[in-house]
Design a protein around this motif. Structure first.
Motif, short mmCIF file in Angstrom:
data_model
loop_
_atom_site.label_atom_id
_atom_site.label_comp_id
_atom_site.label_asym_id
_atom_site.label_seq_id
_atom_site.Cartn_x
_atom_site.Cartn_y
_atom_site.Cartn_z
N TYR A 122 13.62 -14.48 -21.16
CA TYR A 122 12.23 -14.62 -20.73
C TYR A 122 11.70 -16.03 -21.00
CZ TYR A 122 12.03 -9.53 -20.17
OH TYR A 122 12.25 -8.24 -19.77
N GLU A 123 12.05 -16.57 -22.17
CA GLU A 123 11.55 -17.91 -22.50
C GLU A 123 12.11 -18.95 -21.53
OE1 GLU A 123 11.93 -21.16 -26.08
OE2 GLU A 123 11.53 -19.07 -26.64
N VAL A 124 13.39 -18.84 -21.20
CA VAL A 124 13.98 -19.77 -20.23
C VAL A 124 13.29 -19.67 -18.89
CG1 VAL A 124 16.07 -20.24 -18.88
CG2 VAL A 124 16.25 -19.87 -21.33
N THR A 125 12.99 -18.43 -18.47
CA THR A 125 12.31 -18.23 -17.18
C THR A 125 10.91 -18.85 -17.20
OG1 THR A 125 13.52 -16.16 -16.84
CG2 THR A 125 11.55 -16.51 -15.51
N LEU A 126 10.16 -18.62 -18.28
CA LEU A 126 8.81 -19.18 -18.38
C LEU A 126 8.83 -20.70 -18.41
CD1 LEU A 126 7.20 -16.73 -20.98
CD2 LEU A 126 6.73 -16.87 -18.53
N ARG A 127 9.78 -21.26 -19.15
CA ARG A 127 9.89 -22.72 -19.21
C ARG A 127 10.20 -23.30 -17.83
NH1 ARG A 127 10.25 -25.21 -24.16
NH2 ARG A 127 10.36 -23.82 -25.98
N HIS A 128 11.03 -22.59 -17.08
CA HIS A 128 11.39 -23.08 -15.75
C HIS A 128 10.20 -22.98 -14.78
CE1 HIS A 128 13.78 -23.91 -12.19
NE2 HIS A 128 13.29 -22.81 -11.63
N TRP A 139 0.74 -22.57 -23.46
CA TRP A 139 -0.01 -21.32 -23.66
C TRP A 139 0.84 -20.10 -23.33
CZ3 TRP A 139 -4.32 -20.39 -26.18
CH2 TRP A 139 -5.19 -21.46 -26.45
N LEU A 140 1.64 -20.18 -22.28
CA LEU A 140 2.49 -19.05 -21.92
C LEU A 140 3.50 -18.74 -23.02
CD1 LEU A 140 3.26 -19.72 -18.13
CD2 LEU A 140 1.89 -17.86 -19.10
N LEU A 141 4.12 -19.78 -23.55
CA LEU A 141 5.11 -19.58 -24.60
C LEU A 141 4.48 -19.05 -25.88
CD1 LEU A 141 7.34 -22.76 -24.14
CD2 LEU A 141 7.85 -20.41 -23.46
N MET A 142 3.25 -19.50 -26.18
CA MET A 142 2.57 -19.02 -27.37
C MET A 142 2.21 -17.54 -27.23
SD MET A 142 -0.88 -20.47 -29.24
CE MET A 142 -1.93 -19.86 -27.91
N LEU A 143 1.64 -17.18 -26.07
CA LEU A 143 1.29 -15.77 -25.84
C LEU A 143 2.52 -14.88 -25.83
CD1 LEU A 143 -1.41 -16.21 -23.04
CD2 LEU A 143 -1.80 -15.52 -25.41
N TYR A 148 5.53 -10.47 -27.35
CA TYR A 148 6.83 -10.05 -26.80
C TYR A 148 7.24 -8.67 -27.29
CZ TYR A 148 11.91 -9.70 -26.49
OH TYR A 148 13.18 -9.26 -26.26
N ALA A 149 6.97 -8.37 -28.57
CA ALA A 149 7.43 -7.11 -29.15
C ALA A 149 6.53 -5.93 -28.81
CB ALA A 149 7.52 -7.25 -30.67
N LEU A 150 5.37 -6.17 -28.17
CA LEU A 150 4.44 -5.08 -27.91
C LEU A 150 4.96 -4.04 -26.91
CD1 LEU A 150 1.69 -3.89 -28.51
CD2 LEU A 150 0.72 -5.33 -26.69
#
Length: 267
Positions: A122-128, A139-143, A148-150
């Motif tokens: 997920y992090e790789v996808t968001l960064r891309h 902000w996306l990575l922080m949120l 993530y665990a919710l």
């Protein structure tokens, strides 16, 4: 006819369930594992792809087969238990309390590593997706980091309190959607794949190397290109080729200038 129909439905159901669980188990066709494989340092992408195929083989044909044989041999398949409970019963039947502890520890480790792997995906996808927007990416990575665990936590509560088997329907849907999308992407990129495969064979399997070498050498002799030609002679692999060409020049089958059209480099 009734027996034949019953047998057909049984086999069909077994194959369908097996395919659903195997795809969920080894992620084959999802298009997720390439994000991890792409981050590796390797001499060729095809070689790394072979490791991906090896993972699927070990997970599906070895690990799952061992589990299935254990279920059949111990006779626990008649107990009515399913999923993780069945696996725990099997190993407890064979190894006693140690089997239960071992399987529980294995499941915990599997859960942690799987969750960590999906976090990376997920992090790789968001960064891309947000690579051209630094503030948005931050902000996306922080949120994502804090929430993530919710969803897994809520799904776990649902499974514990409701116990509805429709949870596997959700799993099948979330497995099927990326698989179908990835199939189309694979078809689109198939041309690139075959180019890489041919390149890998020529470099590391010796298939097509000599033919391509003489082809580009002939084109240079015909002045159809002026690019330099280099041959990497690893562990003396092309020594015989070099002797062949030098012998052809000595015997008058080739012009001496041919030897100056390429350079042989050693390790």
């Amino acid at each position: 006819a009734a027996m034949g129909g019953f047998a057909g439905v049984t086999v069909s159901k077994a194959i369908a369930t097996g395919m659903q669980r195997s795809v969920y188990s080894n992620e084959a066709g999802w298009g997720t594992s390439p994000m991890v494989h792409a981050s590796s340092k390797t001499r060729h992408p095809v070689e790394q792809g072979l490791w991906g195929s090896f993972e699927v083989f070990v997970d599906t044909f070895i690990v799952c087969t061992i589990t299935a044989l254990s279920v059949l041999i111990t006779g626990e398949w008649t107990s009515g238990a399913t999923n993780a409970t069945l696996a725990l019963n099997v190993f407890q039947h064979s190894l006693g309390s140690f089997g239960t502890v071992f399987m529980t520890a294995t499941m915990v480790i599997f859960s942690v590593t799987t969750s960590g792997g999906w976090y990376v995906y997920y992090e790789v996808t968001l960064r891309h997706l947000a690579k051209d927007h630094p503030v948005l990416k931050k902000w996306l990575l922080m949120l994502f980091k804090y929430f993530y665990a919710l969803p897994p936590f809520l799904l776990t509560l649902y499974l514990i309190n409701v116990g509805d088997l429709s949870i596997w329907t959700l799993v099948d849907i979330t497995s099927g959607i990326p698989t179908f999308i990835n199939v189309f992407v694979v078809l689109i990129l198939s041309g690139t794949y075959f180019k890489l495969l041919k390149d890998y064979k020529a470099r590391y399997m010796g298939i097509g190397t000599l033919e391509e070498f003489f082809e580009i050498l002939t084109l240079k002799q015909l002045v159809l290109h002026k690019k330099p030609i280099a041959v990497l002679n690893i562990r003396g692999y092309f020594d015989a080729l070099e002797e062949l060409l030098e012998g052809a020049v000595e015997e008058g089958f080739l012009e001496k200038e041919v030897l100056s059209m390429y350079r042989m480099f050693r390790e």
